[in-house]
Design a protein around this motif. Structure first.
Motif, PDB file in Angstrom:
ATOM      1  N   TYR A   1      13.330  38.863 -32.429  1.00 52.36           N
ATOM      2  CA  TYR A   1      13.040  38.937 -33.909  1.00 52.36           C
ATOM      3  C   TYR A   1      14.139  37.241 -34.730  1.00 52.36           C
ATOM      4  N   VAL A   2      13.963  35.970 -34.386  1.00 51.63           N
ATOM      5  CA  VAL A   2      14.360  34.518 -34.711  1.00 51.63           C
ATOM      6  C   VAL A   2      13.223  33.903 -34.544  1.00 51.63           C
ATOM      7  N   LEU A   3      12.330  34.783 -34.158  1.00 52.04           N
ATOM      8  CA  LEU A   3      10.862  33.660 -34.338  1.00 52.04           C
ATOM      9  C   LEU A   3      10.025  33.016 -35.505  1.00 52.04           C
ATOM     10  N   ALA A   4      10.499  34.539 -36.034  1.00 51.56           N
ATOM     11  CA  ALA A   4       9.880  34.256 -37.581  1.00 51.56           C
ATOM     12  C   ALA A   4      10.358  34.283 -38.408  1.00 51.56           C
ATOM     13  N   PRO A   5      11.317  33.914 -38.512  1.00 53.76           N
ATOM     14  CA  PRO A   5      12.128  32.721 -39.331  1.00 53.76           C
ATOM     15  C   PRO A   5      12.063  31.670 -39.250  1.00 53.76           C
ATOM     16  N   ILE A   6      12.229  31.614 -38.268  1.00 51.20           N
ATOM     17  CA  ILE A   6      11.687  30.116 -37.579  1.00 51.20           C
ATOM     18  C   ILE A   6      10.644  28.988 -37.665  1.00 51.20           C
ATOM     19  N   ALA A   7       9.550  30.312 -37.663  1.00 50.84           N
ATOM     20  CA  ALA A   7       8.099  29.702 -38.463  1.00 50.84           C
ATOM     21  C   ALA A   7       7.846  29.956 -39.781  1.00 50.84           C
ATOM     22  N   GLN A   8       8.653  30.230 -40.185  1.00 46.62           N
ATOM     23  CA  GLN A   8       8.680  30.516 -41.945  1.00 46.62           C
ATOM     24  C   GLN A   8       9.140  28.980 -42.178  1.00 46.62           C
ATOM     25  N   GLY A   9      10.694  29.295 -41.742  1.00 44.23           N
ATOM     26  CA  GLY A   9      10.971  27.665 -42.217  1.00 44.23           C
ATOM     27  C   GLY A   9      10.247  26.570 -42.085  1.00 44.23           C
ATOM     28  N   LEU A  10       9.492  26.587 -40.300  1.00 47.06           N
ATOM     29  CA  LEU A  10       8.723  25.295 -39.790  1.00 47.06           C
ATOM     30  C   LEU A  10       7.428  25.438 -40.504  1.00 47.06           C
ATOM     31  N   GLY A  11       7.154  26.538 -41.385  1.00 44.77           N
ATOM     32  CA  GLY A  11       5.347  26.282 -42.026  1.00 44.77           C
ATOM     33  C   GLY A  11       4.444  26.108 -41.250  1.00 44.77           C
ATOM     34  N   THR A  12       4.650  27.106 -39.651  1.00 42.59           N
ATOM     35  CA  THR A  12       4.319  27.208 -39.401  1.00 42.59           C
ATOM     36  C   THR A  12       3.920  28.742 -38.466  1.00 42.59           C
ATOM     37  N   LYS A  13       3.171  29.261 -37.777  1.00 43.06           N
ATOM     38  CA  LYS A  13       2.281  30.631 -37.277  1.00 43.06           C
ATOM     39  C   LYS A  13       3.497  30.603 -35.983  1.00 43.06           C
ATOM     40  N   GLU A  14       4.324  32.588 -36.151  1.00 38.65           N
ATOM     41  CA  GLU A  14       5.143  33.002 -34.800  1.00 38.65           C
ATOM     42  C   GLU A  14       4.445  32.604 -33.157  1.00 38.65           C
ATOM     43  N   SER A  15       2.928  32.844 -33.477  1.00 40.47           N
ATOM     44  CA  SER A  15       2.569  32.305 -32.318  1.00 40.47           C
ATOM     45  C   SER A  15       2.413  31.012 -31.939  1.00 40.47           C
ATOM     46  N   LEU A  16       2.571  30.330 -31.918  1.00 43.31           N
ATOM     47  CA  LEU A  16       2.994  29.020 -32.016  1.00 43.31           C
ATOM     48  C   LEU A  16       3.646  28.806 -30.983  1.00 43.31           C
ATOM     49  N   LEU A  17       5.689  29.626 -31.911  1.00 42.40           N
ATOM     50  CA  LEU A  17       6.563  29.129 -31.224  1.00 42.40           C
ATOM     51  C   LEU A  17       6.192  30.247 -29.838  1.00 42.40           C
ATOM     52  N   LEU A  18       5.888  31.190 -29.624  1.00 42.67           N
ATOM     53  CA  LEU A  18       5.621  31.843 -28.949  1.00 42.67           C
ATOM     54  C   LEU A  18       5.025  31.443 -27.755  1.00 42.67           C
ATOM     55  N   ALA A  19       4.011  30.982 -27.865  1.00 40.70           N
ATOM     56  CA  ALA A  19       3.382  30.306 -26.950  1.00 40.70           C
ATOM     57  C   ALA A  19       3.714  28.742 -26.325  1.00 40.70           C
ATOM     58  N   ILE A  20       4.523  28.169 -27.002  1.00 37.81           N
ATOM     59  CA  ILE A  20       5.651  27.178 -26.870  1.00 37.81           C
ATOM     60  C   ILE A  20       6.679  28.019 -25.817  1.00 37.81           C
ATOM     61  N   VAL A  21       6.952  28.394 -26.697  1.00 39.17           N
ATOM     62  CA  VAL A  21       7.931  29.697 -25.540  1.00 39.17           C
ATOM     63  C   VAL A  21       7.608  30.124 -23.707  1.00 39.17           C
ATOM     64  N   ARG A  22       6.331  30.380 -24.153  1.00 37.35           N
ATOM     65  CA  ARG A  22       6.200  31.005 -22.948  1.00 37.35           C
ATOM     66  C   ARG A  22       5.357  29.863 -21.816  1.00 37.35           C
ATOM     67  N   ARG A  23       5.201  28.644 -22.734  1.00 33.82           N
ATOM     68  CA  ARG A  23       5.298  27.571 -21.432  1.00 33.82           C
ATOM     69  C   ARG A  23       5.356  27.198 -20.945  1.00 33.82           C
ATOM     70  N   ILE A  24       6.875  26.542 -21.974  1.00 36.63           N
ATOM     71  CA  ILE A  24       7.769  25.994 -21.040  1.00 36.63           C
ATOM     72  C   ILE A  24       9.537  27.008 -20.054  1.00 36.63           C
ATOM     73  N   PRO A  25       9.642  26.506 -18.729  1.00 38.38           N
ATOM     74  CA  PRO A  25       9.509  27.976 -18.110  1.00 38.38           C
ATOM     75  C   PRO A  25      11.273  27.502 -18.356  1.00 38.38           C
ATOM     76  N   SER A  26      11.348  27.061 -18.513  1.00 32.80           N
ATOM     77  CA  SER A  26      13.592  27.041 -19.301  1.00 32.80           C
ATOM     78  C   SER A  26      13.370  27.337 -20.479  1.00 32.80           C
ATOM     79  N   LEU A  27      12.536  27.627 -21.424  1.00 31.91           N
ATOM     80  CA  LEU A  27      12.709  29.019 -22.385  1.00 31.91           C
ATOM     81  C   LEU A  27      12.620  30.714 -22.354  1.00 31.91           C
ATOM     82  N   ARG A  28      13.261  31.659 -22.425  1.00 34.70           N
ATOM     83  CA  ARG A  28      13.917  32.324 -21.931  1.00 34.70           C
ATOM     84  C   ARG A  28      13.307  33.301 -23.398  1.00 34.70           C
ATOM     85  N   LEU A  29      12.735  34.033 -23.911  1.00 33.90           N
ATOM     86  CA  LEU A  29      12.670  35.335 -24.801  1.00 33.90           C
ATOM     87  C   LEU A  29      13.138  36.703 -24.423  1.00 33.90           C
TER      88      LEU A  29
END
Ligand code: FES
Length: 142
Positions: free
Chosen positions: A42-70
């Motif tokens: 649930y924090v991805l939406a406010p982060i995306a809004q604050g950065l002026g980007t899409k939540e899907s971009l953040l989700l893709a990064i989280v899924r691409r970086i092994p040390s990040l866990r959702l």
């Protein structure tokens, strides 16, 4: 000083996020660290809004970086201040509705909107005059 998501987003935006993906990754690592080792969905939406980007971009990064866990969990914060805290039936209902369903329930101090209570937050969004229908609407989202 307490960690604050909005301030962290602003800091990393000044560091070049979202164009600079390293800044985005650093922000997500910090969010993960501040949330006990995983990033609440649930924090991805406010982060995306604050950065002026899409939540899907953040989700893709989280899924691409092994040390990040959702963490695919929801968070219900119930105000336990002197006004809202009297609504024990609502808290009991929340406990029974969401037990074992991947919802973290937290009891937080007075949200300073006592006249609008009982107050609660669901995935970071504030709700006033909370009642059974509201809790059941959250349940329907699971
Ligand atoms: S007691 Fe809930 S907002 Fe103050």
């Amino acid at each position: 000083m307490n960690w604050n998501l909005d301030e962290a987003v602003l800091y990393y935006k000044k560091q070049g996020a979202p164009s600079d993906q390293n800044a985005v990754i650093s922000l997500l690592r910090e969010v993960q660290q501040e949330n006990g080792g995983s990033i609440p969905r649930y924090v991805l939406a406010p982060i995306a809004q604050g950065l002026g980007t899409k939540e899907s971009l953040l989700l893709a990064i989280v899924r691409r970086i092994p040390s990040l866990r959702l963490a695919d969990t929801h968070c219900l914060e119930l105000c336990s201040g002197p006004n809202c805290g009297r609504h024990t039936a609502l808290a009991d209902l929340a406990e029974s509705l969401f037990r074992g369903k991947g919802v973290t329930i937290r009891y937080v101090p007075c949200m300073r909107m006592c006249a609008k209570g009982p107050n609660l937050r669901w995935d970071g969004r504030l709700y006033h005059k909370a009642d059974e229908a509201l809790l059941r609407s959250f349940l329907a989202q699971l």
